[in-house]
Write a protein that holds these residues in place. Structure first.
Motif, PDB file in Angstrom:
ATOM      1  N   ASP A 141       0.835  -1.200   0.000  1.00 32.54           N
ATOM      2  CA  ASP A 141       0.000   0.000   0.000  1.00 32.54           C
ATOM      3  C   ASP A 141       0.871   1.251   0.000  1.00 32.54           C
ATOM      4  N   ASN A 157      -9.883   0.262   1.480  1.00 34.04           N
ATOM      5  CA  ASN A 157      -8.676   0.851   0.911  1.00 34.04           C
ATOM      6  C   ASN A 157      -8.990   2.176   0.217  1.00 34.04           C
ATOM      7  N   HIS A 194      -5.803  -2.221  -3.085  1.00 35.31           N
ATOM      8  CA  HIS A 194      -4.741  -1.614  -2.289  1.00 35.31           C
ATOM      9  C   HIS A 194      -5.009  -0.128  -2.061  1.00 35.31           C
ATOM     10  N   THR A 195      -4.470   0.370  -0.965  1.00 33.47           N
ATOM     11  CA  THR A 195      -4.525   1.809  -0.698  1.00 33.47           C
ATOM     12  C   THR A 195      -3.429   2.507  -1.496  1.00 33.47           C
TER      13      THR A 195
END
Length: 588
Positions: free
Chosen positions: A146, A224, A325-326
């Motif tokens: 991330d 996310n 994902h972030t």
């Protein structure tokens, strides 16, 4: 001298937009033309330019007629063609081209990486002063970690899952390293998750998934965060970068800058806004992130082994990785050095994008999904609470856990061959053994820490106890009141309700099919409501059609009855209580 400077400023400067017919290229061309101080050369791989709905207000058409804009066919793999296009231009905007086949690595490499080398050499030969490259935030994303508030200090990853991001990173590095060589100043912009009218990847991809029913799945927790960038803001950033290169060479030349809308939000909330606005069902079923990785491996195998030409593996990988994902980025450097700030808010950008993709909107029959409440009939029937969330599989892991637990209890009490009392005793004994074993476990086993349960987990608050006692007393008093009513023999309605209920209970318990009925009811609860929510319109239409056919059959049946019975039914239907005395009087 001052007069000469003023006269020079009135002369339009010449710029070239390589990839000017791509999604972002169109937006940049329109913005440059609206500024009125540029002669714009639009260059792309198509042999001739075609004006369509995304060239708003006929700005490009008028500019082509007046000579303020011109079109050139160019192949980035041919440096001679590039030289012919950019000769005499002061700035080149290097955007994405339209003929990129993401399933062909060699072609992508030749256009993106080798094309960047050709553009750099052509700019140096033609003494172009400024070269601005439209890169991507993907160049610092490895596909597994991330990124929280990432800035320009992030290095290129050693390995990337996204092929296009890898090639973009190589091209960006080449262009930035060419800064201040042969009088050429360069910089790169890294927009994140670009969207807007005329976009050809993000929105069409997820609309296609929504039509197939696959867009209802959320990969990972769904929490996310991501940064998004409206296309017009990206075009604005390119113009800001060009102006900054003129005056701030040291702080801008050879540098890359992240560009976003400065409004990070949950990726799946953003996707829900787009799909909901177009009338499609919003994502709500969560899939574990590990499952997303397995899906990627399966897609990778299919891409390599099956050689599916229509299968856009790189695009799918890019979106799955972004969705799970972030990825948020810091635009402080862009604000400080090139003076960038968004000119279109995220909310306005989403509204404009939805409006532009109205041709992809779902039939109005399904407009219930884009209502402000977003509640289906099935959810309302189940009370909009936790039960609705479980039976409608809002969180797949939670619903599956409850379903598995109920199946185990069903087996324990009904299929094990024991009596109900014996099963209950064994279950309590099992729970006691598990709790005791958990209590005597060491705090650390093979390096894994055993989390201890707090004693407060077994406490019952006074409010809960009082509520339970109050409910018990109420039910007891209600039952006693009903028994007293039955004993008095005055309420026949109560008698028949109790008698029929007890008789039905006797029938159910007297048959061995009770276990089968409970099993069917358990499976039905976890499937029927979910299926009904997915095909609500179809099921409602089928039920309505059945009622209509039943009503028509009743009408036909009554027409074929003898006259005496038909007239009697007709008189009963038209009977009015207020006219009853008159009818009785007439009979005397």
């Amino acid at each position: 001298m001052a007069v000469d400077d003023q006269f020079t400023e009135l002369i339009p400067k010449t710029c070239v937009v390589l990839g000017g017919r791509g999604f972002l290229g169109r937006s940049l061309v329109l913005m440059l033309l609206k500024l009125g101080k540029w002669m714009v050369r639009v260059a792309d791989s198509a042999l001739a330019i075609q004006i369509d709905q995304y060239d708003r207000d006929s700005v490009l058409s008028e500019a082509l007629l007046s000579g303020r804009a011109s079109y050139f066919h160019v192949d980035l793999r041919n440096k001679r063609q590039i030289v012919q296009v950019i000769e005499g231009a002061s700035v080149v905007f290097f955007m994405d081209t339209t003929d990129l086949n993401t399933n062909d690595f060699c072609s992508c490499y030749a256009i993106i990486v080798q094309g960047a080398k050709n553009v750099i050499k052509a700019c140096q030969e033609c003494r172009v002063q400024r070269l601005i490259y439209n890169s991507s935030a993907d160049v610092v994303f490895d596909g597994s970690h991330d990124i929280y508030n990432g800035d320009e200090s992030l290095a290129y990853p050693w390995k990337m899952e996204n092929m296009l991001g890898d090639l973009k990173a190589q091209a960006e590095a080449l262009i930035l390293s060419a800064n201040d060589i042969d009088g050429l100043s360069t910089c790169a912009l890294r927009p994140s998750n670009v969207f807007g009218p005329g976009e050809t990847e993000f929105v069409p991809f997820f609309v296609k998934l929504a039509k197939s029913g696959l867009a209802k799945f959320i990969i990972g927790s769904g929490d996310n965060l991501s940064d998004f960038t409206y296309s017009e803001n990206v075009s604005h950033a390119h113009i800001c970068a060009e102006e900054a290169l003129v005056f701030q060479l040291a702080s801008v030349g050879g540098k890359a800058f992240f560009i976003t809308n400065l409004e990070p939000m949950k990726f799946w909330d953003f996707l829900s806004l787009l799909l909901g606005g177009l009338g499609y069902q919003r994502p709500f079923i969560k899939l574990p992130a590990k499952m997303g990785q397995y899906i990627l491996l399966l897609l990778k195998w299919a891409h390599k082994k099956l050689e599916l030409g229509y299968f856009n593996y790189p695009l799918i990988v890019r979106f799955i990785l972004s969705a799970s994902h972030t990825r948020t980025f810091n635009c402080a450097a862009a604000h400080k050095y090139i003076g960038y700030s968004p000119i279109v808010s995220l909310e306005e950008g989403v509204a404009l994008t939805i409006e532009s993709f109205s041709h992809l909107a779902r039939d109005s029959l399904y407009s219930r999904y884009c209502s402000s409440t977003g509640q289906s009939k099935a959810e309302k029937l189940l009370g909009n609470g936790k039960v609705a969330s479980i039976l409608l599989w809002r969180d797949e892991m939670t619903s599956f856990t409850y379903f598995l637990a109920l199946i185990m209890l069903f087996y324990w009490f009904f299929l094990s061959g024991r009596t109900f009392a014996s099963s209950t005793a064994r279950l309590l004994l099992l729970a006691t053994v598990i709790l005791y074993g958990y209590a005597i476990l060491p705090s650390n086993i093979f390096g894994f820490t055993i989390q201890r349960m707090s004693l407060s987990s077994f406490d019952i608050s006074d409010a809960v106890v009082e509520g339970s006692i109050t409910t018990t007393v109420y039910l007891w008093n209600k039952g006693f009141q009903n028994i007293r009513i039955l004993a008095q023999g005055d309420d026949w309605s109560m008698f028949f309700k109790v008698a029929v209920s007890l008789f039905l209970l006797k029938l159910i318990l007297s048959h061995s099919s009770l276990t089968t009925l409970i099993g069917i009811a358990l499976v039905f609860a976890f499937t029927a409501f979910f299926v009904y929510e997915q095909y609500e319109a179809e099921i409602d239409g089928l039920v309505e059609a059945l009622f209509k056919s039943l009503k028509g059959s009743m009408i036909i049946l009554t027409r074929n009855l003898p006259e005496s019975i038909s007239s009697l039914l007709h008189n009963d239907d038209n009977f009015q209580p207020s006219k009853a005395p008159g009818r009785v009087k007439g009979l005397r």
